[in-house]
Design a protein around this motif. Structure first.
Motif, mmCIF file in Angstrom:
data_model
loop_
_atom_site.group_PDB
_atom_site.id
_atom_site.type_symbol
_atom_site.label_atom_id
_atom_site.label_comp_id
_atom_site.label_asym_id
_atom_site.label_seq_id
_atom_site.Cartn_x
_atom_site.Cartn_y
_atom_site.Cartn_z
ATOM 1 N N VAL A 1 0.846 -1.191 0.000
ATOM 2 C CA VAL A 1 0.000 0.000 0.000
ATOM 3 C C VAL A 1 0.875 1.232 0.000
ATOM 4 C CG1 VAL A 1 -1.818 1.210 1.254
ATOM 5 C CG2 VAL A 1 -1.611 -1.273 1.439
ATOM 6 N N ASP A 2 0.469 2.228 -0.762
ATOM 7 C CA ASP A 2 1.201 3.488 -0.727
ATOM 8 C C ASP A 2 0.221 4.625 -0.934
ATOM 9 O OD1 ASP A 2 3.478 5.134 -0.561
ATOM 10 O OD2 ASP A 2 3.535 5.306 -2.742
ATOM 11 N N THR A 3 0.418 5.725 -0.217
ATOM 12 C CA THR A 3 -0.458 6.889 -0.429
ATOM 13 C C THR A 3 0.315 8.002 -1.100
ATOM 14 O OG1 THR A 3 0.088 7.836 1.748
ATOM 15 C CG2 THR A 3 -1.841 6.402 1.643
ATOM 16 N N GLU A 4 -0.375 8.781 -1.915
ATOM 17 C CA GLU A 4 0.189 10.009 -2.475
ATOM 18 C C GLU A 4 -0.551 11.179 -1.850
ATOM 19 O OE1 GLU A 4 2.777 9.636 -4.226
ATOM 20 O OE2 GLU A 4 2.553 7.482 -4.591
ATOM 21 N N THR A 5 0.205 12.225 -1.520
ATOM 22 C CA THR A 5 -0.381 13.394 -0.869
ATOM 23 C C THR A 5 0.182 14.659 -1.498
ATOM 24 O OG1 THR A 5 1.385 13.672 0.743
ATOM 25 C CG2 THR A 5 -0.368 12.127 1.324
ATOM 26 N N ASN A 6 -0.304 15.799 -1.018
ATOM 27 C CA ASN A 6 0.226 17.059 -1.554
ATOM 28 C C ASN A 6 1.232 17.692 -0.598
ATOM 29 O OD1 ASN A 6 -1.411 17.750 0.502
ATOM 30 N ND2 ASN A 6 -2.724 19.143 -0.676
ATOM 31 N N ALA B 1 -8.058 12.871 -5.307
ATOM 32 C CA ALA B 1 -8.189 14.331 -5.322
ATOM 33 C C ALA B 1 -7.277 14.973 -6.358
ATOM 34 C CB ALA B 1 -7.887 14.887 -3.932
ATOM 35 N N HIS B 2 -7.295 14.480 -7.592
ATOM 36 C CA HIS B 2 -6.481 15.141 -8.614
ATOM 37 C C HIS B 2 -7.226 16.329 -9.197
ATOM 38 C CE1 HIS B 2 -2.856 12.585 -9.271
ATOM 39 N NE2 HIS B 2 -3.578 11.795 -8.476
ATOM 40 N N VAL C 1 8.402 13.573 -11.843
ATOM 41 C CA VAL C 1 6.947 13.698 -11.921
ATOM 42 C C VAL C 1 6.497 15.100 -11.520
ATOM 43 C CG1 VAL C 1 4.787 12.786 -10.998
ATOM 44 C CG2 VAL C 1 6.703 11.243 -11.450
ATOM 45 N N CYS C 2 7.086 15.626 -10.477
ATOM 46 C CA CYS C 2 6.624 16.901 -9.923
ATOM 47 C C CYS C 2 7.594 18.052 -10.141
ATOM 48 C CB CYS C 2 6.340 16.747 -8.435
ATOM 49 S SG CYS C 2 4.885 15.729 -8.126
ATOM 50 N N GLN D 1 8.232 23.299 -8.741
ATOM 51 C CA GLN D 1 7.667 22.015 -8.327
ATOM 52 C C GLN D 1 6.151 22.131 -8.155
ATOM 53 O OE1 GLN D 1 8.627 20.098 -4.345
ATOM 54 N NE2 GLN D 1 9.581 18.682 -5.769
ATOM 55 N N ILE D 2 5.454 21.099 -8.618
ATOM 56 C CA ILE D 2 4.003 21.087 -8.451
ATOM 57 C C ILE D 2 3.643 20.042 -7.410
ATOM 58 C CG2 ILE D 2 3.479 21.902 -10.780
ATOM 59 C CD1 ILE D 2 2.936 18.923 -11.493
ATOM 60 N N THR D 3 2.449 20.158 -6.864
ATOM 61 C CA THR D 3 1.996 19.149 -5.901
ATOM 62 C C THR D 3 1.406 17.961 -6.661
ATOM 63 O OG1 THR D 3 -0.036 20.427 -5.709
ATOM 64 C CG2 THR D 3 1.620 20.700 -3.968
ATOM 65 N N PHE D 4 1.344 16.831 -5.958
ATOM 66 C CA PHE D 4 0.981 15.605 -6.663
ATOM 67 C C PHE D 4 -0.437 15.661 -7.244
ATOM 68 C CE2 PHE D 4 0.360 11.109 -7.494
ATOM 69 C CZ PHE D 4 1.627 10.741 -7.939
ATOM 70 N N ASP D 5 -1.304 16.449 -6.637
ATOM 71 C CA ASP D 5 -2.678 16.517 -7.163
ATOM 72 C C ASP D 5 -2.726 17.188 -8.535
ATOM 73 O OD1 ASP D 5 -1.863 18.831 -5.868
ATOM 74 O OD2 ASP D 5 -3.911 19.466 -5.418
ATOM 75 N N ARG D 6 -1.621 17.844 -8.952
ATOM 76 C CA ARG D 6 -1.585 18.476 -10.276
ATOM 77 C C ARG D 6 -0.944 17.566 -11.328
ATOM 78 N NH1 ARG D 6 -4.190 23.125 -10.251
ATOM 79 N NH2 ARG D 6 -4.151 24.181 -8.248
#
Length: 925
Positions: free
Chosen positions: A331-336, A363-364, A465-466, A472-477
């Motif tokens: 399991v892995d989570t992505e956050t901002n 929440a993209h 990626v970011c 740098q952008i947040t992962f939701d972008r």
DNA sequence: CGGATCACG
DNA sequence: GACGTACGTGATCCGG
């Protein structure tokens, strides 16, 4: 366009020893040790992958006898024999080099270094560039235009500048400096009384060794002059010993050393035979694609990664079922944000078997474009269709006792899940913690590094990626296709790492350490971080103002004393004021930068001699430290939502098994000074509550008494005696009654010295006495407690033989420098080896108590909760009504959860716990 | 970003 | 009097 050839020459012996000492013991199924083989193979593979060179050879020593031992029989005569489990690996390593299709060079009667010099010269003559991979300083004489070195330890290129730094002379004069300074490790005699510094200075002055020896009569210092004249022949002999021969006959031409791909079948056979399964997976990458019909290996996985984007609950359901069926899911989570507790959940990835994973976006954002509508209307979906439904399904999986959840640094994910209402993740495994228990701080435990190391796989970097820096952008972008590739890979790699690391626990007998010490800490620390500690911002602001006022007054006074304003916070400017302008005595320059040292020790000495400015700077520094690091910074760390400060504990950071605390560090809140201690008054209990602080009394000395089995200390602890006073009475031969406090203070310093792997210099420095006096104290101590010497010898021997030492609870602490050729580095490694079981053993004990505590509280029906750990102290927040029940329970839990026992189960040394209660941390301590 | 300094156990 | 000093951390500041 023709590019000039580039030859890389690897110093094989250096590589072997590095591989051997940086890896824990490993054996193949038939019992042959292979850790050095494995390390060597991976290092060479990495070099082949990273290096831009098109020619490569590995150079070995051919035996102990060389033309140098003929010349001077003592040369390298005191080299210890290689460790016994390394000897059988030498031959296998040559096999590894052959399997990788890399030429091996060696020559009877010469050292590898001479062959390297010879081949480097030939390659240069043919216009090739040369890189020598070695950290051996003896090779630095070869550096020149077109020839550089790569230090594989530090991954640092060594060119003329670095040689200049090391020897103080250009590469062409290195042999002259070495000839003068000699080398005690290799038994190169040199000239007595001359070390590297003096040698460099002499050679710089006189140009070269022959000129220096011819003009030795001009040397002003009588002793130095005499030594040079008397030992001129030793210097010339030394030069013959250190100068490398570059005129050997060569057996291979440059063309013979051209880099070629290994034969996949040969390489596979070699890797299989040695059980290097993780490397087998890399054969294709090294040799090119396998021919059709090649049988799949054990580590086989789909040729193409089977990654899926899941945007509906209907599509999620089969993944949950798959995970249940497998019984294990990564399991892995992505956050901002990296602040897990407050981060927004952006997406979750799951891996159900190697190569198969999915990503669930929560929440993209729609793609961002400068002018709307330019790219047409943004089309969804950018998140799963039914957020609550998906979270409910996920929550059931996370709480399912039949499914093991594997994460990499899963403590982070626990906070994120908690943020969306998912409180239970159990059972769990953490690949970062597994890696730490297995290999300690031999290497980092980041996922990218582990993927490279164990899977031979280069993962997509977060920055790819970011981006990084300002843009740098947040992962939701991140667009969903890229997010899928990145996030699914993380879960996939985590699962694959688990398959590699988890079985090693059993093979390397570390199951108990992982299961009873470190794994249970993961949810426990998450709960402590979540709880936080209440901090009163008004109190801190008031202190900040007080400190600022005092700093201002001190600064005015300091500038007045200096005669002009300057930046008191700049050690550089301060040093110039004190030593250049005011001309105060006792200035020391740092050996690295040449800057004046202005540390507390220096300033304190000056202040003691009656100088006012340094005394004021010491005061100013204290306030500056307290204000910037604590009173100002901590206010910023208060979470407005909870009015509390939430630290993050590091479980895989320290070499000994201790925790660390960061962002903010709550394990170094001041206490030793009066002003500093006031900061603890700002750490408070909420209304109706109290803080309880409980700390182990002398836990590390008790561990010494236990592990070294020191009868006198054991008895003293058993009878609750003052341990430092007892030590003083033993060492100095005075009665305990009416003892001079100075003697007790000295004994206390000696006791601490023992914990640290005592040295006369260290003790002398600590006590401000001479090295001779300190040496005499140590001698007296060792005579009174002879078991200490036996313990220190035993630990050093264990470290040398195994490459690690152990705490009484089986935690392994690697000791990579223990056979370092540099005596200073080796001595440091020995002190570390002596200290590690003690510091680490204490860390194990408090971890056991912490793990036991929540159950003990629950059994007693108490709601008190653990907030902080500071190495030997626990801080608990408790409703006033529970106080009477909590204090004895906490004391008993800490004291009795772990007992130090001998092999018959009898307690050797009792533990003791001091407990305090108050409305603030200051009061409770 | 490394070094110097200093807070804690 | 060659070498460089006790064990383990993390945060802040300066200066290149």
């Amino acid at each position: 366009m023709a590019v000039s050839p580039h030859l890389t020459l690897v110093d094989g012996s250096g590589y072997i020893f590095r591989a051997y000492h940086s890896l824990p013991p490993m054996t193949r199924p038939d019992g042959t040790p292979v850790n050095a083989v494995y390390g060597f193979t991976t290092m060479l593979l990495k070099l082949m992958a990273d290096s831009a060179s098109d020619h490569l050879a590995v150079v070995f020593d051919a035996g102990r006898r060389t033309f140098r031992t003929e010349l001077y029989p003592a040369y390298k005569a005191q080299r210890p024999e290689p460790p016994e489990d390394l000897v059988p690996q030498f031959a296998v390593i040559r096999e590894a080099v052959r399997a990788l299709n890399v030429p091996c060079l060696e020559r009877e009667g010469f050292e590898a270094d001479d062959l390297i010099a010879t081949y480097a010269r030939h390659a240069r003559a043919q216009g090739a560039r040369v890189t020598i991979v070695s950290s051996d300083k003896d090779l630095m004489q070869l550096v020149r235009d077109g020839v550089d070195m790569l230090d594989p330890m530090k991954n640092k290129t060594i060119g003329p500048t670095e040689v200049m730094e090391k020897f103080g002379v250009p590469p062409t004069r290195v042999v002259d400096v070495q000839a003068l300074a000699g080398d005690s490790v290799d038994n190169v005699p040199g000239v007595p009384g001359i070390g590297l510094k003096t040698a460099a200075q002499l050679i710089s002055t006189y140009g070269d060794l022959d000129t220096l020896l011819a003009r030795a009569g001009e040397i002003p210092q009588p002793r130095r002059r005499q030594m040079l004249q008397e030992h001129a022949d030793d210097a010339r002999l030394s030069r013959e010993l250190v100068r490398l021969r570059d005129d050997l006959e060569i057996s291979e031409t440059l063309a013979d050393l051209g880099l070629t791909k290994p034969d996949p079948e040969t390489l596979r056979a070699f890797l299989s035979e040695n059980g290097f399964r993780s490397l087998l997976a890399r054969v294709e990458a090294v040799c090119g694609p396998a021919p059709a019909g090649t049988p799949a290996t054990a580590a086989a996985s789909p040729a193409v990664d089977d990654y899926h984007l899941v945007t509906t609950v209907a599509a999620l359901e089969p993944w949950i079922a798959e995970a249940r069926h497998a019984g294990v899911v990564a399991v892995d989570t992505e956050t901002n944000s990296l602040k897990a507790r407050t981060a927004t959940l952006v997406g979750v990835s799951l891996a159900t078997r190697p190569g198969r994973a999915c990503y669930i976006p929560f929440a993209h954002q729609p793609p961002h474009s400068g002018t709307l509508a330019l790219d047409g209307p943004a089309t969804g979906p950018f998140a799963i269709d039914d957020r609550d439904g998906a979270l409910a399904l996920l929550g059931e999986l996370l709480a399912d006792p039949g499914v093991l959840k594997v994460g990499h640094n899963i403590k982070f994910d626990l906070h994120v899940f908690k943020g969306v209402g998912l409180d239970t993740v159990a059972p769990l495994d953490d690949t970062m913690v597994l890696s730490y228990v297995l290999d300690g701080t031999l290497h980092g435990h980041g996922m990218d590094e582990l993927a490279e190391r164990h899977l031979g796989r280069t993962t997509i970097p977060f920055e790819a990626v970011c981006g990084k820096g300002k843009t740098q952008i947040t992962f939701d972008r991140v667009p969903l296709d890229k997010a899928l590739a990145y996030a699914a890979e993380d879960a996939d790699v985590t699962l694959r790492l688990h398959k590699v690391l988890r079985p090693r626990l059993l093979a390397e007998r570390l199951v108990r350490v992982y299961e009873t010490l470190d794994r249970p800490m993961v949810p426990l620390l998450a709960a402590m971080e979540q709880a936080g500690v209440m901090v009163d911002p008004l109190r801190l602001r008031a202190l900040s103002e007080t400190f600022a006022r005092r700093m201002g007054d001190l600064e005015d006074e300091i500038h007045g004393l200096a005669g002009h304003p300057f930046n008191v916070a700049s050690p550089k400017q301060l040093g110039e004021v004190l030593f250049d302008e005011m001309g105060l005595p006792g200035g020391k320059r740092s050996s690295k930068t040449g800057a004046w040292s202005t540390d507390a020790q220096v300033l304190d000495t000056l202040a003691g001699d009656g100088h006012v400015l340094p005394a004021r700077v010491l005061d100013w520094r204290q306030y500056a430290k307290l204000k910037s690091t604590y009173t100002d910074a901590l206010v910023e760390d208060i979470d407005p939502a909870t009015r509390r400060v939430h630290t993050t504990y590091g479980l895989t950071t320290t070499s000994t098994g201790r925790l660390s605390s960061n962002d903010p560090n709550l394990q170094n809140i001041p206490i030793r000074s009066e002003d500093g201690r006031k900061i603890r008054e700002a750490f408070v209990a909420p209304p109706g509550h109290r803080l309880v602080s409980a700390d182990y009394s002398q836990i590390e000395l008790r561990l010494v008494a236990h592990v070294a089995d020191i009868k006198a200390l054991r008895d003293a602890f058993a009878h609750g005696q003052d341990i430092h006073a007892l030590t003083a009475s033993q060492v100095f031969g005075v009665p305990i009654e009416g003892m001079d406090p100075l003697l007790r203070r000295r004994a206390k310093a000696i006791n601490f010295g023992i914990l640290y792997g005592i040295s006369a210099h260290g003790l002398a420095r600590q006590l401000g006495i001479t090295r001779g006096e300190a040496g005499a104290f140590i001698e007296a101590y060792l005579a009174r407690f002879p078991e200490i010497q036996a313990y220190m010898d035993r630990v050093k021997e264990e470290a040398r033989a195994k490459g690690y030492v152990e705490t009484p609870f089986g935690r392994r602490i690697p000791t990579p420098g223990i056979s370092d050729r540099n005596p200073v580095a080796r001595a440091m490694a020995e002190r570390q080896a002596i200290n590690a079981p003690i510091q680490g053993g204490a860390a194990d004990i408090i971890k056991r108590a912490m793990i036991r505590l929540p159950d003990a509280l629950a059994e007693a029906g108490l709601t008190a909760r653990l907030l902080l750990q500071v190495h030997d102290e626990l801080i608990v927040e408790v409703p006033k009504t529970e106080l009477d029940a909590l204090v004895p329970l906490l004391r008993r839990t800490m004291r009795d959860t772990v007992a130090l026992t001998d092999d018959k189960g009898r307690t050797t040394v009792p533990l003791e716990v001091d407990v305090g209660v108050g409305g603030s941390w200051a009061e409770a301590h």
